[in-house]
Design a protein around this motif. Structure first.
Motif, PDB file in Angstrom:
ATOM      1  N   MET A   1       0.836  -1.215   0.016  1.00 13.33           N
ATOM      2  CA  MET A   1       0.122   0.103  -0.118  1.00 13.33           C
ATOM      3  C   MET A   1       0.851   1.141   0.074  1.00 13.33           C
ATOM      4  SD  MET A   1      -2.466   1.264   2.997  1.00 13.33           S
ATOM      5  CE  MET A   1      -4.064   1.205   2.106  1.00 13.33           C
ATOM      6  N   LYS A   2       0.398   2.129  -0.592  1.00 12.62           N
ATOM      7  CA  LYS A   2       1.252   3.484  -0.908  1.00 12.62           C
ATOM      8  C   LYS A   2       0.422   4.366  -0.254  1.00 12.62           C
ATOM      9  CE  LYS A   2       3.403   6.470  -4.363  1.00 12.62           C
ATOM     10  NZ  LYS A   2       3.661   6.692  -5.647  1.00 12.62           N
ATOM     11  N   ILE A   3       0.985   5.396   0.420  1.00 17.79           N
ATOM     12  CA  ILE A   3       0.172   6.439   1.474  1.00 17.79           C
ATOM     13  C   ILE A   3       0.844   7.626   0.920  1.00 17.79           C
ATOM     14  CG2 ILE A   3      -0.317   7.512   3.625  1.00 17.79           C
ATOM     15  CD1 ILE A   3      -0.111   4.814   4.634  1.00 17.79           C
ATOM     16  N   ILE A   4       0.058   8.561   0.330  1.00 18.53           N
ATOM     17  CA  ILE A   4       0.619  10.015  -0.158  1.00 18.53           C
ATOM     18  C   ILE A   4      -0.033  11.043   0.782  1.00 18.53           C
ATOM     19  CG2 ILE A   4       0.615  11.524  -2.045  1.00 18.53           C
ATOM     20  CD1 ILE A   4      -0.012   9.088  -3.749  1.00 18.53           C
ATOM     21  N   PHE A   5       0.876  11.838   1.106  1.00 19.96           N
ATOM     22  CA  PHE A   5       0.482  12.978   1.814  1.00 19.96           C
ATOM     23  C   PHE A   5       1.516  14.202   1.385  1.00 19.96           C
ATOM     24  CE2 PHE A   5       2.992  10.139   4.160  1.00 19.96           C
ATOM     25  CZ  PHE A   5       4.200  10.971   4.934  1.00 19.96           C
ATOM     26  N   LYS A   6       0.782  15.449   1.612  1.00 21.91           N
ATOM     27  CA  LYS A   6       1.374  16.694   1.161  1.00 21.91           C
ATOM     28  C   LYS A   6       1.831  17.525   2.367  1.00 21.91           C
ATOM     29  CE  LYS A   6      -0.764  16.467  -3.084  1.00 21.91           C
ATOM     30  NZ  LYS A   6      -1.571  16.877  -4.255  1.00 21.91           N
ATOM     31  N   VAL A   7       2.877  18.099   2.412  1.00 23.04           N
ATOM     32  CA  VAL A   7       3.138  19.000   3.400  1.00 23.04           C
ATOM     33  C   VAL A   7       3.272  20.497   2.797  1.00 23.04           C
ATOM     34  CG1 VAL A   7       5.136  19.520   5.228  1.00 23.04           C
ATOM     35  CG2 VAL A   7       4.345  17.107   4.578  1.00 23.04           C
ATOM     36  N   GLY A   8       2.896  21.434   3.788  1.00 20.31           N
ATOM     37  CA  GLY A   8       2.941  22.836   2.982  1.00 20.31           C
ATOM     38  C   GLY A   8       3.585  23.671   3.908  1.00 20.31           C
ATOM     39  N   PHE A   9       4.556  24.490   3.337  1.00 17.42           N
ATOM     40  CA  PHE A   9       5.307  25.740   4.271  1.00 17.42           C
ATOM     41  C   PHE A   9       4.832  26.937   3.662  1.00 17.42           C
ATOM     42  CE2 PHE A   9       7.578  21.884   4.222  1.00 17.42           C
ATOM     43  CZ  PHE A   9       8.009  21.754   5.657  1.00 17.42           C
ATOM     44  N   VAL A  10       3.831  27.548   4.184  1.00 18.78           N
ATOM     45  CA  VAL A  10       3.340  28.983   3.610  1.00 18.78           C
ATOM     46  C   VAL A  10       3.358  29.947   4.805  1.00 18.78           C
ATOM     47  CG1 VAL A  10       1.643  30.552   2.781  1.00 18.78           C
ATOM     48  CG2 VAL A  10       1.679  27.869   2.224  1.00 18.78           C
ATOM     49  N   THR A  95      20.329  27.857  -7.846  1.00 18.15           N
ATOM     50  CA  THR A  95      20.316  26.912  -6.611  1.00 18.15           C
ATOM     51  C   THR A  95      18.818  26.791  -6.263  1.00 18.15           C
ATOM     52  OG1 THR A  95      20.458  28.761  -5.251  1.00 18.15           O
ATOM     53  CG2 THR A  95      22.448  27.683  -5.652  1.00 18.15           C
ATOM     54  N   MET A  96      18.473  25.688  -5.547  1.00 20.56           N
ATOM     55  CA  MET A  96      17.330  25.379  -5.246  1.00 20.56           C
ATOM     56  C   MET A  96      16.930  24.832  -3.599  1.00 20.56           C
ATOM     57  SD  MET A  96      17.412  22.586  -7.893  1.00 20.56           S
ATOM     58  CE  MET A  96      18.376  23.549  -9.022  1.00 20.56           C
ATOM     59  N   PRO A  97      15.982  24.728  -3.402  1.00 21.28           N
ATOM     60  CA  PRO A  97      15.746  24.049  -2.022  1.00 21.28           C
ATOM     61  C   PRO A  97      15.640  22.505  -2.231  1.00 21.28           C
ATOM     62  CG  PRO A  97      13.716  25.177  -2.473  1.00 21.28           C
ATOM     63  CD  PRO A  97      14.817  25.646  -3.627  1.00 21.28           C
ATOM     64  N   ARG A  98      15.909  21.786  -1.167  1.00 21.38           N
ATOM     65  CA  ARG A  98      15.907  20.396  -1.359  1.00 21.38           C
ATOM     66  C   ARG A  98      15.301  19.660  -0.246  1.00 21.38           C
ATOM     67  NH1 ARG A  98      20.532  18.386  -3.601  1.00 21.38           N
ATOM     68  NH2 ARG A  98      21.654  20.118  -4.118  1.00 21.38           N
ATOM     69  N   VAL A  99      14.786  18.363  -0.408  1.00 21.57           N
ATOM     70  CA  VAL A  99      14.275  17.461   0.471  1.00 21.57           C
ATOM     71  C   VAL A  99      15.127  16.268   0.406  1.00 21.57           C
ATOM     72  CG1 VAL A  99      12.142  16.411   1.205  1.00 21.57           C
ATOM     73  CG2 VAL A  99      12.044  18.435  -0.056  1.00 21.57           C
ATOM     74  N   ARG A 100      15.278  15.593   1.506  1.00 18.46           N
ATOM     75  CA  ARG A 100      15.859  14.335   1.479  1.00 18.46           C
ATOM     76  C   ARG A 100      15.038  13.473   2.457  1.00 18.46           C
ATOM     77  NH1 ARG A 100      21.098  17.476   1.678  1.00 18.46           N
ATOM     78  NH2 ARG A 100      22.065  17.102  -0.129  1.00 18.46           N
ATOM     79  N   GLY A 101      14.659  12.296   1.960  1.00 18.98           N
ATOM     80  CA  GLY A 101      13.734  11.270   2.742  1.00 18.98           C
ATOM     81  C   GLY A 101      14.928  10.040   2.911  1.00 18.98           C
ATOM     82  N   GLY A 102      14.572   9.525   3.993  1.00 24.21           N
ATOM     83  CA  GLY A 102      15.082   8.073   4.295  1.00 24.21           C
ATOM     84  C   GLY A 102      13.991   7.197   5.309  1.00 24.21           C
ATOM     85  N   GLY A 103      14.490   5.857   5.426  1.00 27.55           N
ATOM     86  CA  GLY A 103      13.524   5.051   6.095  1.00 27.55           C
ATOM     87  C   GLY A 103      13.283   3.754   5.368  1.00 27.55           C
ATOM     88  N   ASP A 104      13.784   3.452   4.334  1.00 24.06           N
ATOM     89  CA  ASP A 104      13.443   2.333   3.669  1.00 24.06           C
ATOM     90  C   ASP A 104      13.891   1.067   4.498  1.00 24.06           C
ATOM     91  OD1 ASP A 104      13.098   4.046   1.650  1.00 24.06           O
ATOM     92  OD2 ASP A 104      14.446   2.972   0.358  1.00 24.06           O
ATOM     93  N   LEU A 105      12.908  -0.023   4.707  1.00 25.87           N
ATOM     94  CA  LEU A 105      13.132  -1.183   5.371  1.00 25.87           C
ATOM     95  C   LEU A 105      13.231  -0.844   6.974  1.00 25.87           C
ATOM     96  CD1 LEU A 105      15.635  -3.029   3.145  1.00 25.87           C
ATOM     97  CD2 LEU A 105      13.134  -2.880   2.918  1.00 25.87           C
ATOM     98  N   SER A 132       5.550  10.366   0.323  1.00 27.32           N
ATOM     99  CA  SER A 132       4.992   9.082   0.232  1.00 27.32           C
ATOM    100  C   SER A 132       5.718   8.010   0.762  1.00 27.32           C
ATOM    101  CB  SER A 132       4.383   8.629  -1.236  1.00 27.32           C
ATOM    102  OG  SER A 132       5.502   8.499  -2.140  1.00 27.32           O
ATOM    103  N   VAL A 133       5.091   6.888   1.424  1.00 27.33           N
ATOM    104  CA  VAL A 133       5.871   5.588   1.967  1.00 27.33           C
ATOM    105  C   VAL A 133       4.798   4.605   1.072  1.00 27.33           C
ATOM    106  CG1 VAL A 133       6.371   6.718   3.967  1.00 27.33           C
ATOM    107  CG2 VAL A 133       4.215   5.763   3.710  1.00 27.33           C
ATOM    108  N   VAL A 134       5.603   3.379   0.952  1.00 30.24           N
ATOM    109  CA  VAL A 134       5.169   2.449   0.515  1.00 30.24           C
ATOM    110  C   VAL A 134       5.564   1.131   1.665  1.00 30.24           C
ATOM    111  CG1 VAL A 134       5.211   0.203  -0.975  1.00 30.24           C
ATOM    112  CG2 VAL A 134       5.712   2.868  -1.965  1.00 30.24           C
ATOM    113  N   LEU A 135       4.407   0.679   2.293  1.00 23.88           N
ATOM    114  CA  LEU A 135       3.958  -0.074   3.417  1.00 23.88           C
ATOM    115  C   LEU A 135       4.397  -1.758   3.102  1.00 23.88           C
ATOM    116  CD1 LEU A 135       1.136   1.348   5.307  1.00 23.88           C
ATOM    117  CD2 LEU A 135       3.582   1.812   5.682  1.00 23.88           C
ATOM    118  N   SER A 136       5.085  -2.551   3.613  1.00 29.03           N
ATOM    119  CA  SER A 136       4.998  -3.720   3.504  1.00 29.03           C
ATOM    120  C   SER A 136       3.692  -4.446   3.539  1.00 29.03           C
ATOM    121  CB  SER A 136       6.002  -4.356   4.742  1.00 29.03           C
ATOM    122  OG  SER A 136       5.466  -4.243   5.947  1.00 29.03           O
TER     123      SER A 136
END
Length: 191
Positions: A1-10, A95-105, A132-136
């Motif tokens: 299952m894939k869970i998608i969510f949005k995060v905003g910074f305004v 240049t640009m802002p960046r996002v780094r994600g982690g946590g696989d497994l 988004s995350v994909v759950l086991s």
């Protein structure tokens, strides 16, 4: 299952120079069984692993002019020689802002958001990010999963920074996601 969510910074548009400089977000996933025991859910994938945001460009111009003059003689008569060298160059830097994600497994997804810190930057974080995350594939006996999350964001106001917190490791914000009975495999859930 894939869970998608949005995060905003305004940031408040009425405050000149207000922007979000950085943020981090941590989300744990799990479910409870019929006996009330909690179980962690392993993540197959966390997205984005690395994402570059909206580009900001700045133009640089370099110019130099050199001259040499020589005068010899009396005030009534003189010999003068003069030379000039001019060199102009321009370039731009993006240049640009960046996002780094982690946590696989693991059972914990983490994302770090950073504004552009280059010469072109400091425009803050982008207004909206899709995560988004994909759950086991695990049987969920009660048909719902939970997320516990915490994070913080650094809001820059003219001449002062303010840290905004959402929960904490010790007292995270909790959200229950009810699932349709047959939805766990190959479905996408947006929140």
């Amino acid at each position: 299952m894939k869970i998608i969510f949005k995060v905003g910074f305004v940031a408040d548009a009425t405050v000149k120079g207000a922007r979000f400089q950085s943020a981090n977000l941590v989300i744990n996933f799990g479910y409870d069984d019929a006996e009330g025991n909690s179980h962690d859910l392993k993540l197959k994938e966390v997205h984005p692993r690395e994402l570059k945001g909206k580009e900001t460009s700045v133009q640089f111009g370099l110019g130099s002019e050199t001259s040499l003059g020589l005068a010899v003689g009396y005030s009534a008569a003189s010999v003068t020689a003069e030379g000039k060298l001019s060199k102009n160059a321009s370039f731009s830097r993006t240049t640009m802002p960046r996002v780094r994600g982690g946590g696989d497994l693991t059972e914990r997804a983490t994302w770090t958001f950073e504004e552009d810190k280059g010469e072109a930057g400091q425009d803050g974080l982008d207004r909206l990010y899709e995560l988004s995350v994909v759950l086991s594939n695990t049987a969920i006996p009660l048909g719902e999963i939970w997320m516990t999350l915490w994070g913080k964001a650094m809001l820059w106001l003219p001449k002062v920074g303010e840290t905004i917190k959402l929960g904490s490791r010790e007292n995270p914000y909790k959200r229950i996601l009810p699932l349709p009975a047959d939805s766990f495999i190959n479905d996408t859930y947006s929140i």
